[in-house]
Design an enzyme around this catalytic site. Structure first.
Site, PDB file in Angstrom:
ATOM      1  CD  GLU A 108      -3.068  -0.919   0.125  1.00  0.00           C
ATOM      2  OE1 GLU A 108      -3.060   0.079  -0.601  1.00  0.00           O
ATOM      3  OE2 GLU A 108      -3.910  -1.843   0.014  1.00  0.00           O
ATOM      4  NE  ARG A 112      -3.852   2.838  -1.030  1.00  0.00           N
ATOM      5  CZ  ARG A 112      -5.137   2.705  -0.786  1.00  0.00           C
ATOM      6  NH1 ARG A 112      -5.896   3.747  -0.608  1.00  0.00           N
ATOM      7  NH2 ARG A 112      -5.689   1.510  -0.682  1.00  0.00           N
ATOM      8  CG  ASP A 241      -5.239  -7.424  -7.980  1.00  0.00           C
ATOM      9  OD1 ASP A 241      -4.204  -7.631  -7.346  1.00  0.00           O
ATOM     10  OD2 ASP A 241      -6.169  -6.717  -7.523  1.00  0.00           O
ATOM     11  CD  GLU A 375     -10.323  -2.193  -9.143  1.00  0.00           C
ATOM     12  OE1 GLU A 375     -11.517  -1.890  -8.898  1.00  0.00           O
ATOM     13  OE2 GLU A 375      -9.407  -2.024  -8.315  1.00  0.00           O
ATOM     14  CB  THR A 461      -1.543  -1.287  -9.419  1.00  0.00           C
ATOM     15  OG1 THR A 461      -2.777  -1.991  -9.492  1.00  0.00           O
ATOM     16  CG2 THR A 461      -1.118  -1.097  -7.973  1.00  0.00           C
TER      17      THR A 461
HETATM   18  C1  DMJ Z   1      -6.197   0.249  -5.443  1.00  0.00           C
HETATM   19  O1  DMJ Z   1      -5.512   0.574  -4.300  1.00  0.00           O
HETATM   20  C2  DMJ Z   1      -5.298  -0.398  -6.480  1.00  0.00           C
HETATM   21  O2  DMJ Z   1      -5.918  -0.317  -7.728  1.00  0.00           O
HETATM   22  C3  DMJ Z   1      -4.969  -1.828  -6.171  1.00  0.00           C
HETATM   23  O3  DMJ Z   1      -4.248  -2.437  -7.205  1.00  0.00           O
HETATM   24  C4  DMJ Z   1      -6.231  -2.614  -5.938  1.00  0.00           C
HETATM   25  N1  DMJ Z   1      -7.157  -1.986  -5.048  1.00  0.00           N
HETATM   26  C5  DMJ Z   1      -7.392  -0.583  -5.083  1.00  0.00           C
HETATM   27  C6  DMJ Z   1      -8.600  -0.127  -5.846  1.00  0.00           C
HETATM   28  O4  DMJ Z   1      -9.652  -0.955  -5.921  1.00  0.00           O
END
Ligand code: DMJ
Length: 485
Positions: A108, A112, A241, A375, A461
């Site tokens: 995380e 982020r 994912d 997504e 991501t």
């Molecule tokens: C985000 O923090 C990122 O996209 C992560 O890869 C998956 N979950 C959340 C959003 O749903």
């Protein structure tokens, strides 16, 4: 100008107005509204709780604060919210303390904070972001102190070397977590001229490459001490994912020189197609989950990113598979849209199923929430860029309207508890990824392709754009990795 020419130019102006200008006006005000309310009720906290009008400190960040600020920097900048971007930058400069002592999720914090600061630096050139991200990157390194070099999931940023695993009684590291570091860590090496970051992620890749994989699939959990899989559960949604996403994006970010990432991506995709991709009785294509050889016919909202991923990968595989992969990407995106279309709110559930008569719906009450996730609109954005089929903008507009109708409160945006409910209940959280991803992807969906062109940028991501590293540049610098080992 003849009458026909005049009518044509009027028509094209109308077209641009409805397909670009109007959505941009909406998205600009949505971002401003989300930001203003965060600022008013939760400034400096990680996220806004709009119903209780206070902040959420989000324990996964280990004491780091301001997640919504760092996650929003690039969106504010891209949308031209200049004053708000300045406030965010000043907060980072004066208040972002990286020496905090709580237990932080490596994943995380990486996606982020590291991703947010990197993209802010690359977009604006402001040194403060570089300074902060370099300091933060250094604080993450203790997570890699394991016998295999597969990092622990949890690290204390000011912990002087402390880290631990966080699943299966502390034994496992999660594929989607340790497999989602590559883009940011390669850029950390670029910025610092220190190969250590790239070496750490190359080691992860090397380890995964040499492991036996059941039917070519990557299970979701690995023991960082023994280096073996902990179980044989496979998912392209939760826990798996973004590992797949980072393979193809590593190839693209390397200016298409990272051949190992490319090979691993297409081999993984082939295994996914052979084992997980299914067609429902009603003709919907979906990606099931795999539990030690048994299929679970469910798809998480998280797995809906895969439409976009398979789409961007399509043109780089072999020419014979190109159209097939593009069709697969379009079919998955269509199914994800169906999961939205089949609800009264027109927002999709957290998990939708294809068993016991369900077709892209959520029969289980505890799987019916929508937490402002990106997504589905992320895949609309990529598919729009790849095909220019107007349906993706129409679908994006539907999502925007549904967000306004059901998730907007007087004090910010909130997720909802049941997308099938006729009376809407809110979960009281404006997730930071709503500002980082959902609103940004929608904005890009309604923008010209030359705003952050996909040939020059890859999105991490968390939707933070990182520049492609030109191949000439990689030959000049001593610290750049050799992609071929
Ligand atoms: C985000 O923090 C990122 O996209 C992560 O890869 C998956 N979950 C959340 C959003 O749903």
């Amino acid at each position: 100008m003849t009458l026909t020419r005049l009518q044509q130019s009027q028509a094209s102006l109308n077209y641009t107005y409805f397909t670009e200008i109007l959505p941009h006006v909406f998205l600009f005000q949505m971002m401003k509204f989300a930001w203003d309310n965060y600022k008013r009720y939760a400034w400096g906290e990680n996220e806004l709780r709009p119903l209780s009008r206070n902040g959420n400190d989000g324990r996964t960040f280990g004491g780091l604060r301001g997640a919504s600020i760092v996650d929003s920097l690039d969106t504010l900048y891209i949308m031209g919210l200049g004053e708000e971007y300045q406030e965010a930058k000043e907060w980072v400069e004066n208040n972002l303390n990286l020496n905090v002592g709580g237990e932080a999720s490596l994943f995380e914090v990486n996606i982020r904070y590291v991703g947010g600061l990197l993209s802010a630096y690359y977009l604006t050139g402001e040194e403060v972001f570089k300074r902060k991200v370099v300091e933060l990157g250094r604080n993450l390194l203790p997570a890699f102190n394991t016998p295999t070099g597969i990092p622990h999931g949890v690290v204390i940023l000011a912990g002087m070397g402390w880290a631990r695993a966080r699943t299966h009684g502390g034994r496992s590291s999660v594929l989607a977590e340790f497999g989602t570091l590559h883009l940011e860590f390669v850029h950390l090496s670029e910025l610092t001229n220190d190969s250590i970051y790239t070496e750490k992620v190359m080691n992860i890749r090397k380890h995964l490459n040499q492991l036996d994989k059941p039917r070519g699939l990557y299970p979701n959990a690995l023991n960082p001490v023994s280096g073996n899989w902990e179980q044989h559960y496979v998912s392209i949604g939760a826990l798996g994912d973004s590992f797949y996403e980072y393979l193809i994006k590593s190839y693209l970010m390397s200016d298409r020189t990272d051949e190992v990432a490319k090979r691993m991506y297409y081999a993984a995709l082939e295994a996914i197609e052979n084992n997980l991709v299914q067609r429902s009785p009603g003709g919907l294509i979906y990606v099931a989950e795999w539990r030690g050889g048994i299929l679970d016919h469910r798809m998480g909202h998280l797995a809906c990113f895969s439409g976009g991923m398979i789409g961007i990968g399509a043109e780089h595989g072999s020419p014979e598979t190109r159209q097939h992969q593009l069709d697969l990407a379009a079919n998955i995106t269509h199914t994800c849209h169906e999961s939205y279309r089949r609800t009264p709110t027109k927002l999709g559930p957290e998990v939708f199923r294809f068993d016991d008569g369900a077709e892209a719906t959520a029969p289980r009450v505890n799987e019916r929430h929508y937490i402002l996730r990106p997504e589905v609109v992320e895949s609309y954005m990529y598919m729009w860029r790849l095909t220019h089929d107007p349906k993706y903008r129409e679908w994006g507009w539907e999502a925007l309207e549904a967000l306004e109708r059901h998730c907007r409160l007087a004090t910010g945006y909130s997720g909802i508890i049941d997308v099938y409910g006729h009376i809407i209940q809110h979960d009281n959280l404006q997730q930071s990824f709503f500002l980082a991803e959902t609103l940004k992807y929608l904005y890009l969906l309604f923008s010209d392709d030359d705003l952050l062109p996909l040939k020059d940028w890859v999105f991490n991501t968390e939707a933070h754009p990182l520049p492609v590293i030109p191949r000439n540049c990689s030959q000049e610098r001593g610290h750049r990795p050799n992609w071929t080992h």
